[in-house]
Design an enzyme around this catalytic site. Structure first.
Site, PDB file in Angstrom:
ATOM      1  N   ASN A   1       0.873  -1.174   0.000  1.00 20.80           N
ATOM      2  CA  ASN A   1       0.000   0.000   0.000  1.00 20.80           C
ATOM      3  C   ASN A   1       0.906   1.219   0.000  1.00 20.80           C
ATOM      4  O   ASN A   1       1.464   1.579   1.032  1.00 20.80           O
ATOM      5  CB  ASN A   1      -0.905  -0.012   1.227  1.00 20.80           C
ATOM      6  CG  ASN A   1      -1.710   1.281   1.359  1.00 20.80           C
ATOM      7  OD1 ASN A   1      -1.711   2.127   0.457  1.00 20.80           O
ATOM      8  ND2 ASN A   1      -2.382   1.442   2.485  1.00 20.80           N
ATOM      9  N   TRP A   2       1.064   1.835  -1.141  1.00 19.96           N
ATOM     10  CA  TRP A   2       2.003   2.947  -1.261  1.00 19.96           C
ATOM     11  C   TRP A   2       1.480   4.225  -0.613  1.00 19.96           C
ATOM     12  O   TRP A   2       2.225   5.192  -0.427  1.00 19.96           O
ATOM     13  CB  TRP A   2       2.303   3.237  -2.735  1.00 19.96           C
ATOM     14  CG  TRP A   2       2.973   2.142  -3.482  1.00 19.96           C
ATOM     15  CD1 TRP A   2       3.381   0.921  -3.015  1.00 19.96           C
ATOM     16  CD2 TRP A   2       3.324   2.169  -4.874  1.00 19.96           C
ATOM     17  NE1 TRP A   2       3.959   0.188  -4.014  1.00 19.96           N
ATOM     18  CE2 TRP A   2       3.941   0.931  -5.175  1.00 19.96           C
ATOM     19  CE3 TRP A   2       3.185   3.109  -5.900  1.00 19.96           C
ATOM     20  CZ2 TRP A   2       4.404   0.619  -6.456  1.00 19.96           C
ATOM     21  CZ3 TRP A   2       3.659   2.799  -7.185  1.00 19.96           C
ATOM     22  CH2 TRP A   2       4.257   1.567  -7.445  1.00 19.96           C
ATOM     23  N   LYS A   3       0.195   4.258  -0.265  1.00 16.91           N
ATOM     24  CA  LYS A   3      -0.429   5.453   0.305  1.00 16.91           C
ATOM     25  C   LYS A   3      -0.167   6.643  -0.641  1.00 16.91           C
ATOM     26  O   LYS A   3      -0.109   6.462  -1.873  1.00 16.91           O
ATOM     27  CB  LYS A   3       0.064   5.664   1.734  1.00 16.91           C
ATOM     28  CG  LYS A   3      -0.203   4.419   2.602  1.00 16.91           C
ATOM     29  CD  LYS A   3       0.043   4.601   4.070  1.00 16.91           C
ATOM     30  CE  LYS A   3      -0.225   3.308   4.817  1.00 16.91           C
ATOM     31  NZ  LYS A   3      -0.018   3.429   6.267  1.00 16.91           N
TER      32      LYS A   3
ATOM     33  N   HIS B   1      -9.489   1.428   4.916  1.00 18.86           N
ATOM     34  CA  HIS B   1      -8.193   1.557   5.602  1.00 18.86           C
ATOM     35  C   HIS B   1      -8.381   2.512   6.777  1.00 18.86           C
ATOM     36  O   HIS B   1      -9.140   3.496   6.702  1.00 18.86           O
ATOM     37  CB  HIS B   1      -7.134   2.074   4.640  1.00 18.86           C
ATOM     38  CG  HIS B   1      -5.762   2.027   5.215  1.00 18.86           C
ATOM     39  ND1 HIS B   1      -5.304   2.975   6.092  1.00 18.86           N
ATOM     40  CD2 HIS B   1      -4.777   1.131   5.057  1.00 18.86           C
ATOM     41  CE1 HIS B   1      -4.076   2.671   6.453  1.00 18.86           C
ATOM     42  NE2 HIS B   1      -3.732   1.552   5.851  1.00 18.86           N
TER      43      HIS B   1
ATOM     44  N   GLU C   1      -6.751   4.854   7.851  1.00 24.48           N
ATOM     45  CA  GLU C   1      -6.532   6.276   7.558  1.00 24.48           C
ATOM     46  C   GLU C   1      -7.745   6.902   6.854  1.00 24.48           C
ATOM     47  O   GLU C   1      -8.004   8.100   6.999  1.00 24.48           O
ATOM     48  CB  GLU C   1      -5.262   6.425   6.720  1.00 24.48           C
ATOM     49  CG  GLU C   1      -4.007   6.124   7.541  1.00 24.48           C
ATOM     50  CD  GLU C   1      -2.818   5.613   6.744  1.00 24.48           C
ATOM     51  OE1 GLU C   1      -1.806   5.252   7.361  1.00 24.48           O
ATOM     52  OE2 GLU C   1      -2.912   5.554   5.494  1.00 24.48           O
TER      53      GLU C   1
ATOM     54  N   GLU D   1      -5.214  -4.768  10.539  1.00 24.19           N
ATOM     55  CA  GLU D   1      -4.182  -3.746  10.739  1.00 24.19           C
ATOM     56  C   GLU D   1      -4.456  -2.996  12.036  1.00 24.19           C
ATOM     57  O   GLU D   1      -5.220  -2.013  12.051  1.00 24.19           O
ATOM     58  CB  GLU D   1      -4.190  -2.754   9.583  1.00 24.19           C
ATOM     59  CG  GLU D   1      -3.833  -3.343   8.226  1.00 24.19           C
ATOM     60  CD  GLU D   1      -3.358  -2.284   7.248  1.00 24.19           C
ATOM     61  OE1 GLU D   1      -4.073  -1.303   7.003  1.00 24.19           O
ATOM     62  OE2 GLU D   1      -2.239  -2.440   6.737  1.00 24.19           O
TER      63      GLU D   1
ATOM     64  N   GLY E   1       2.665   2.478  10.858  1.00 27.36           N
ATOM     65  CA  GLY E   1       3.590   3.610  10.754  1.00 27.36           C
ATOM     66  C   GLY E   1       4.356   3.911  12.017  1.00 27.36           C
ATOM     67  O   GLY E   1       5.080   4.909  12.089  1.00 27.36           O
TER      68      GLY E   1
ATOM     69  N   SER F   1       3.566  -1.975  10.370  1.00 27.88           N
ATOM     70  CA  SER F   1       5.027  -2.013  10.580  1.00 27.88           C
ATOM     71  C   SER F   1       5.681  -3.324  10.167  1.00 27.88           C
ATOM     72  O   SER F   1       6.647  -3.779  10.778  1.00 27.88           O
ATOM     73  CB  SER F   1       5.364  -1.690  12.045  1.00 27.88           C
ATOM     74  OG  SER F   1       4.994  -0.345  12.323  1.00 27.88           O
TER      75      SER F   1
ATOM     76  N   GLY G   1       3.006  -1.037   4.263  1.00 28.81           N
ATOM     77  CA  GLY G   1       3.043   0.392   3.965  1.00 28.81           C
ATOM     78  C   GLY G   1       4.451   0.844   3.643  1.00 28.81           C
ATOM     79  O   GLY G   1       4.976   0.603   2.550  1.00 28.81           O
ATOM     80  N   GLY G   2       5.083   1.467   4.618  1.00 30.60           N
ATOM     81  CA  GLY G   2       6.391   2.083   4.387  1.00 30.60           C
ATOM     82  C   GLY G   2       7.411   1.175   3.728  1.00 30.60           C
ATOM     83  O   GLY G   2       8.120   1.584   2.804  1.00 30.60           O
TER      84      GLY G   2
END
Ligand SMILES: O=C(CO)COP(=O)(O)O
Length: 258
Positions: A11-13, A101, A103, A173, A179, A219, A240-241
């Site tokens: 998930n590149w956001k 998600h 967010e 999640e 994050g 994470s 994610g990251g």
């Protein structure tokens, strides 16, 4: 060991423009081997503006990497400024779309009802939803993570028939792990993912529940993914990251080599 094929999705956001996306997917494609793709399904979830470029690259080079979107409208078309419909994503041959998600639940007030409408929209257009669920820190501290997450599963899958649900992906999640670098322990992940599998069995029967892939997200890194993937009800990761680093994401895909 289940016969569910693990799904590692990045998930590149809101990261990587369409030119950076081309370079990133090319790097992933160059690194991943046929053996990798036989063992794990690999998907990227770029920003909307990257999708056409990613489609062109994937189709042009016949890449095995799947792709999808990070959200979709609950509506199919019309006066919904700024929204993107499932029909448009299907036209770009998206395979997946994340729904709910944390967010989006946090910043866009997406309720379980909105998520359910989006899951239905995804299926209307032949997209596989990745339904994101998970608790916040206060809920975790109160020990209510299972009840909270199962309520989100119930809400997101309301009125979804078994023949659709068997293809859904559920991404657990925990919000406090997203994050933060504070990954859930394998036991924490299994506790909730196992409870999700149990709820799916109550809703659809064990045979369908056993087909559904449940991811962990929060994470995930190459150094922690193998222990999480060793859990019986974890079938992949929503990353994610770490997905923005091609080498790290490839190491996550190769979790069995660790
Ligand atoms: O939100 C996530 C994936 O959807 C997880 O993000 P991180 O891997 O950066 O914690």
């Amino acid at each position: 060991m289940s016969d569910r094929t693990p799904l590692m999705a990045g998930n590149w956001k809101m990261n990587l423009n369409h030119l950076e996306a081309i370079a990133h997917v090319q790097k992933l494609a160059f690194a991943l081997t046929g053996k990798d793709h036989e063992a794990v399904e690999v998907a990227v979830l770029p920003p909307f503006t990257d999708l056409r470029s990613v489609q062109t690259l994937v189709e042009g080079d016949k890449l095995k990497i799947k792709y999808g979107a990070q959200d979709l409208s609950a509506h199919d078309s019309g006066a919904y400024t700024g929204e993107v419909s499932g029909a448009m994503l299907a036209k770009l041959k998206c395979a997946y779309v994340t729904v709910g998600h944390s967010e989006r639940r946090q910043y866009h007030a997406e309720t379980d009802e909105v998520c359910n409408a989006k899951v239905k929209a995804a299926y209307r257009h032949g997209l596989t939803p990745i339904l994101c669920v998970g608790e916040g820190l206060e809920v975790r501290k109160a020990g209510n993570q299972v009840a909270h997450t199962l309520a989100q599963v119930d809400g997101g899958l309301k009125d979804i028939p078994a023949e659709q649900a068997e293809s859904v992906v559920i991404a657990y999640e925990p919000v406090w792990a997203i994050g933060t670098g504070e990954v859930a322990t394998p036991e924490d992940a299994q506790e909730v993912c196992g409870a999700i599998r149990g709820r799916l069995a109550e809703l659809y029967g064990q045979e369908v529940a056993d087909k559904i892939r449940i991811q962990y997200g929060g994470s995930v890194k190459a150094g922690n993914v193998a222990a999480i993937m060793a859990q019986p009800d974890v079938d992949g990761a929503l990353v994610g990251g770490a997905a923005l680093d091609a080498d790290e994401f490839v190491r996550i895909v190769r979790f069995r080599d660790q």
